[in-house]
Design an enzyme around this catalytic site. Structure first.
Site, PDB file in Angstrom:
ATOM      1  N   ASP A  63     -25.796 -10.120  -2.577  1.00 40.33           N
ATOM      2  CA  ASP A  63     -27.169 -10.630  -2.578  1.00 40.33           C
ATOM      3  C   ASP A  63     -27.331 -11.577  -1.401  1.00 40.33           C
ATOM      4  O   ASP A  63     -26.414 -12.328  -1.075  1.00 40.33           O
ATOM      5  CB  ASP A  63     -27.470 -11.375  -3.883  1.00 40.33           C
ATOM      6  CG  ASP A  63     -27.567 -10.449  -5.082  1.00 40.33           C
ATOM      7  OD1 ASP A  63     -27.852  -9.253  -4.898  1.00 40.33           O
ATOM      8  OD2 ASP A  63     -27.354 -10.925  -6.208  1.00 40.33           O
ATOM      9  N   ASP A 113     -32.314  -4.880  -5.586  1.00 36.70           N
ATOM     10  CA  ASP A 113     -32.933  -5.667  -6.664  1.00 36.70           C
ATOM     11  C   ASP A 113     -34.451  -5.644  -6.561  1.00 36.70           C
ATOM     12  O   ASP A 113     -35.160  -5.496  -7.566  1.00 36.70           O
ATOM     13  CB  ASP A 113     -32.461  -7.124  -6.617  1.00 36.70           C
ATOM     14  CG  ASP A 113     -30.974  -7.285  -6.848  1.00 36.70           C
ATOM     15  OD1 ASP A 113     -30.370  -6.420  -7.507  1.00 36.70           O
ATOM     16  OD2 ASP A 113     -30.413  -8.285  -6.368  1.00 36.70           O
TER      17      ASP A 113
END
Length: 161
Positions: free
Chosen positions: A122, A140
């Protein structure tokens, strides 16, 4: 076996595009930008790139610190993607096809990370906005937008035949 609808093919194409963009962005952040060593890089305004290795599921919930859990999450993500691929095959509306394609691509993109690295990479950080405390990635974002599209599509009234 039934044929894939036109919108089904759109879902598959969008899924492939999401996987490609997700993996290219992660390769750039990890390789070219070397964010793993740099930590955080300001981009513009509240947008920063911050390296976070997410071993859990959405937003770091349910930590997967054991290899068995890691591979179970990979299998679960691939299983969900396969079910959604079957659903997309018969998709008759563009909204549902787009939602399915985004969720499929995001699930596969994060599963690739989990299989390769043991965690999901991330890096998109907008925490400085003050209301969104999570760091996320392209996969995401695709999953989130895809779920919203599927919810909106489910509330749509059917047209009379």
């Amino acid at each position: 076996m039934s044929r894939v609808t036109r919108h089904g093919w759109s879902a598959y194409g969008l899924a492939a595009l999401v996987i490609l963009l997700d993996q290219i962005s992660k390769a750039w952040v990890l390789g070219v930008l070397n964010l793993a060593e740099r930590g955080t890089v300001p981009v513009i305004g509240p947008l920063h790139l911050t390296m976070v290795w997410n071993q859990g599921v959405s937003f770091g919930l349910l930590k997967a610190e054991h290899d068995l859990v890691r591979w179970a999450l990979v299998a679960f993500s691939v299983g969900v993607a396969l079910l959604l691929i079957a659903w997309a095959r018969k998709s008759e509306r563009l909204t549902s096809a787009a939602g399915l394609g985004l969720v499929i691509g995001g699930a596969v993109g994060n599963a690739i990370d989990r299989a390769r690295f043991g965690a999901v990479a991330d890096f998109i950080d907008v925490q400085r906005l003050g209301f969104f405390p999570w760091v996320f990635n392209v996969a995401d974002a695709a999953i989130t937008i895809g779920v919203v599209l599927l919810l909106l599509d489910s509330m749509r009234r059917e047209r009379p035949a």
